[in-house]
Design a protein around this motif. Structure first.
Motif, PDB file in Angstrom:
ATOM      1  N   VAL A 236       0.839  -1.201   0.000  1.00 51.99           N
ATOM      2  CA  VAL A 236       0.000   0.000   0.000  1.00 51.99           C
ATOM      3  C   VAL A 236       0.875   1.252   0.000  1.00 51.99           C
ATOM      4  CG1 VAL A 236      -1.687   1.325   1.336  1.00 51.99           C
ATOM      5  CG2 VAL A 236      -1.927  -1.161   1.132  1.00 51.99           C
ATOM      6  N   SER A 238       3.904   1.577  -1.131  1.00 52.38           N
ATOM      7  CA  SER A 238       4.553   1.711  -2.435  1.00 52.38           C
ATOM      8  C   SER A 238       3.576   2.144  -3.518  1.00 52.38           C
ATOM      9  CB  SER A 238       5.213   0.377  -2.828  1.00 52.38           C
ATOM     10  OG  SER A 238       6.246   0.050  -1.926  1.00 52.38           O
ATOM     11  N   VAL A 239       2.337   1.710  -3.397  1.00 53.27           N
ATOM     12  CA  VAL A 239       1.317   2.139  -4.360  1.00 53.27           C
ATOM     13  C   VAL A 239       1.217   3.657  -4.377  1.00 53.27           C
ATOM     14  CG1 VAL A 239      -1.178   2.208  -4.778  1.00 53.27           C
ATOM     15  CG2 VAL A 239      -0.048   0.020  -4.381  1.00 53.27           C
ATOM     16  N   LEU A 240       1.207   4.274  -3.204  1.00 54.21           N
ATOM     17  CA  LEU A 240       1.122   5.735  -3.129  1.00 54.21           C
ATOM     18  C   LEU A 240       2.378   6.405  -3.666  1.00 54.21           C
ATOM     19  CD1 LEU A 240      -0.027   8.456  -2.203  1.00 54.21           C
ATOM     20  CD2 LEU A 240       0.988   8.006   0.044  1.00 54.21           C
ATOM     21  N   TRP A 301      -7.404   6.312   1.974  1.00 58.12           N
ATOM     22  CA  TRP A 301      -7.658   6.339   0.532  1.00 58.12           C
ATOM     23  C   TRP A 301      -8.905   7.131   0.168  1.00 58.12           C
ATOM     24  CZ3 TRP A 301      -3.973   5.392  -2.751  1.00 58.12           C
ATOM     25  CH2 TRP A 301      -2.874   4.642  -2.311  1.00 58.12           C
ATOM     26  N   LEU A 321      -1.916   7.728   5.895  1.00 59.37           N
ATOM     27  CA  LEU A 321      -1.318   6.470   5.424  1.00 59.37           C
ATOM     28  C   LEU A 321       0.013   6.191   6.098  1.00 59.37           C
ATOM     29  CD1 LEU A 321      -1.376   5.058   1.870  1.00 59.37           C
ATOM     30  CD2 LEU A 321       0.827   5.241   3.025  1.00 59.37           C
ATOM     31  N   GLY A 362       3.629  -3.786  -4.886  1.00 57.27           N
ATOM     32  CA  GLY A 362       2.902  -2.521  -4.883  1.00 57.27           C
ATOM     33  C   GLY A 362       3.420  -1.553  -5.931  1.00 57.27           C
ATOM     34  N   SER A 366       1.192  -0.208  -8.946  1.00 59.89           N
ATOM     35  CA  SER A 366       0.964   1.228  -8.986  1.00 59.89           C
ATOM     36  C   SER A 366       1.343   1.822 -10.337  1.00 59.89           C
ATOM     37  CB  SER A 366       1.766   1.905  -7.872  1.00 59.89           C
ATOM     38  OG  SER A 366       1.555   3.291  -7.879  1.00 59.89           O
ATOM     39  N   VAL A 378      -4.895   3.951  -9.285  1.00 60.83           N
ATOM     40  CA  VAL A 378      -3.984   3.821  -8.140  1.00 60.83           C
ATOM     41  C   VAL A 378      -4.778   3.764  -6.842  1.00 60.83           C
ATOM     42  CG1 VAL A 378      -2.146   4.986  -6.851  1.00 60.83           C
ATOM     43  CG2 VAL A 378      -2.090   4.965  -9.354  1.00 60.83           C
ATOM     44  N   VAL A 379      -5.794   4.608  -6.730  1.00 59.93           N
ATOM     45  CA  VAL A 379      -6.616   4.637  -5.512  1.00 59.93           C
ATOM     46  C   VAL A 379      -7.319   3.302  -5.302  1.00 59.93           C
ATOM     47  CG1 VAL A 379      -8.670   5.675  -4.455  1.00 59.93           C
ATOM     48  CG2 VAL A 379      -6.948   7.134  -5.540  1.00 59.93           C
ATOM     49  N   GLY A 382      -4.746   0.736  -4.081  1.00 60.25           N
ATOM     50  CA  GLY A 382      -4.342   0.985  -2.698  1.00 60.25           C
ATOM     51  C   GLY A 382      -5.432   0.649  -1.703  1.00 60.25           C
ATOM     52  N   SER A 386      -5.436  -2.368   1.178  1.00 59.17           N
ATOM     53  CA  SER A 386      -5.677  -1.982   2.577  1.00 59.17           C
ATOM     54  C   SER A 386      -6.801  -2.810   3.183  1.00 59.17           C
ATOM     55  CB  SER A 386      -6.029  -0.491   2.659  1.00 59.17           C
ATOM     56  OG  SER A 386      -4.992   0.315   2.147  1.00 59.17           O
TER      57      SER A 386
END
Length: 402
Positions: A236, A238-240, A301, A321, A362, A366, A378-379, A382, A386
C-alpha cells in the motif's frame, strides 16, 4: 517439529539500558542506509525523460530496488545470527556506498538498474542494525528502543525524497547518488568507532541458516501473520509513493523534482508514530495499535480520491497512510522480537523479506495502474490492498477469540 539449534552466546545479552547516544546513532544509521532505496522516487519523471522511458518502465527502478532489498533480506540478514555484528555492518555499509557511486555514473538505463540492485542488496544493513538494537536493549525498554530506531529508519525512508528532490534541483539526479555515496562512506567509519563488538550466534552452516528462516515460518504462527500483514501494508505504501511523482509532475500541478521531494516532509510527520507505537507495545497494546492502524490505512484512501484536484486532500491522505503503516510496522516488529531472542536476525529476515516483496508488488501494480487507469486506478489498488490487510488481521484474531 524440532526447535532451531543454537550455539551458546559468546557475549551475554545486555541487561543495562542502552546509552541514549548509541540509540540515536543507530537510529540515524538505519535512516541513512534505507534512504538509498528511495532517492529515485521523486526523480522518476526526470529519469523517464532522460532515458526515454514510459511511466511503467521508470517504475521498474523502484521495483528493482525493492527486489534487491528483498534478496538481501533473505540471503544476507540471517548472517547477523552468525557473524560479529560490527564488522558485518561496516562491510555492508561500504559495499552499499560502492553501489551508490556506480549509480551516479551509470551511462545507460540497464547499468542504472544493475547499480540500483547492488545498492539495495547491501542497504539491508539497516535490518541488521535494528535487531542488534533490540538485543542490546534491556527488556523493559526494548519496545521504546525499537520504536526509536524505527523512527530513524522511517524518517530516512521519507526524507530521502526531500533530500533527493533538493539535491537534484541544485545539481542533477547524479548529484543525489554521489552525495549519498559519500554519506555512506562516512557512516561506515563512524559505526566502526562507535558500535560495541558483539557476537551471539548460531553455529548453523550458511545453507542451514537460510533454510532455518523458512522453518521459522512453519514453527511460528505470529511470523506468518505479521509477515503477510507487513507485505500488504508496504505494498500500500509503495502504491502511493511510486505514482505520486507522476501525478504531481503533470496537470494541473507541474511541480519540479524539488517540490515533489518536499512531500516527503509530510510523510515524515507520521514517522513520529513509530516511537509511540513502541511504547504502547511495551504496555501490551500492540494488537490494538495494529487494529487501529489498519482501519486508518483504509480510510486514508478516501482522501486520496480527491488528490488530482486538491493538494490538501493529498496531504491528509499521506499523513494518515504513513501514520498507519509505521505504527503497524513497529507493532509487527515488537511482536516478533519478543518471540525468539536467539533468532532475531532470522525472524527479521523472514518478516522483512515478505515486507519488501509486498513493496515490489505494490510498485508494479501502482506504475501499471497509473499508466492504464490514471490516479483513480492507483486509488482502487491501494484501497483494495488496505481492505485485504484488515481482513487478514481479523481472520488471524478468530482463533484467539475462540
Amino acid at each position: 517439529m524440532t526447535a532451531l539449534p543454537t550455539a551458546p552466546a559468546t557475549q551475554s545479552v545486555q541487561t543495562k539500558h542502552m546509552p541514549p547516544a548509541l540509540v540515536v546513532l543507530m537510529s540515524i544509521a538505519t535512516g541513512i542506509s534505507v534512504a538509498s532505496l528511495y532517492y529515485a522516487q521523486p526523480l522518476l519523471h526526470t529519469l523517464a525523460l532522460e532515458f526515454h522511458l514510459t511511466s511503467s518502465e521508470a517504475g521498474g527502478i523502484v521495483t528493482t530496488a525493492q527486489i534487491g532489498y528483498a534478496m538481501g533480506l533473505l540471503l544476507i540478514v540471517p548472517l547477523g545470527d552468525r557473524f560479529e555484528h560490527r564488522r558485518l555492518i561496516v562491510i555492508m555499509t561500504l559495499l552499499a556506498a560502492v553501489g551508490l557511486a556506480l549509480t551516479a555514473i551509470a551511462p545507460s538505463f540497464t547499468l542504472l538498474l544493475i547499480a540500483t540492485g547492488l545498492t539495495a542488496l547491501f542497504t539491508v544493513v539497516a535490518q541488521i542494525l535494528l535487531p542488534f538494537a533490540a538485543t542490546l536493549a534491556a527488556d523493559d525498554e526494548r519496545g521504546k528502543v525499537v520504536g526509536t530506531v524505527m523512527s530513524g529508519l522511517l524518517m530516512g525512508l521519507l526524507l530521502a525524497r526531500t533530500a533527493s528532490g533538493l539535491l537534484s534541483s541544485l545539481g542533477s539526479w547524479r548529484t543525489v547518488y554521489a552525495v549519498a555515496a559519500i554519506a555512506m562512506t562516512i557512516l561506515a567509519f563512524v559505526l566502526y568507532r562507535a558500535l560495541p563488538p558483539y557476537r551471539k550466534m548460531s553455529s548453523l552452516p550458511y545453507p542451514q541458516l537460510i533454510l532455518s528462516v523458512l522453518r521459522l515460518f512453519l514453527e511460528e504462527r505470529v511470523l506468518r501473520v505479521r509477515a503477510l500483514i507487513g507485505g500488504l501494508i508496504f505494498a500500500v505504501f509503495s502504491v502511493l509513493w511510486t505514482s505520486m511523482a507522476f501525478l504531481l509532475a503533470q496537470d494541473p500541478f507541474h511541480y519540479s523534482d524539488g517540490t515533489i521531494g518536499l512531500f516527503g516532509l509530510i510523510g515524515a510527520i507520521g514517522a513520529l508514530a513509530a516511537s509511540g507505537a513502541g511504547r504502547l507495545a511495551d504496555r501490551g497494546l500492540g494488537g490494538r495499535v495494529t487494529t487501529f492502524g489498519l482501519v486508518i490505512l483504509l480510510l486514508s484512501w478516501l482522501a486520496m480520491v480527491f488528490a488530482p484536484i486538491s493538494v490538501f486532500a493529498l496531504i491528509v491522505g499521506i499523513l494518515l497512510l504513513d501514520l498507519a503503516v509505521q505504527a503497524i510496522h513497529v507493532s509487527n516488529l515488537n511482536a516478533l522480537f519478543n518471540k525468539r531472542p536467539e533468532a532475531r536476525s532470522r525472524l527479521n529476515s523472514g518478516y522483512m523479506t515478505s515486507y519488501f516483496i509486498g513493496g515490489a508488488l505494490g510498485s508494479v501494480l501502482s506504475a501499471n495502474a497509473y499508466q492504464y487507469a490514471g490516479w483513480q486506478g492507483v486509488v482502487w489498488v491501494g484501497a483494495g490492498l488496505s481492505a485485504l490487510a484488515l481482513l487478514v488481521w481479523f481472520w488471524s484474531l478468530a482463533p484467539i477469540r475462540r
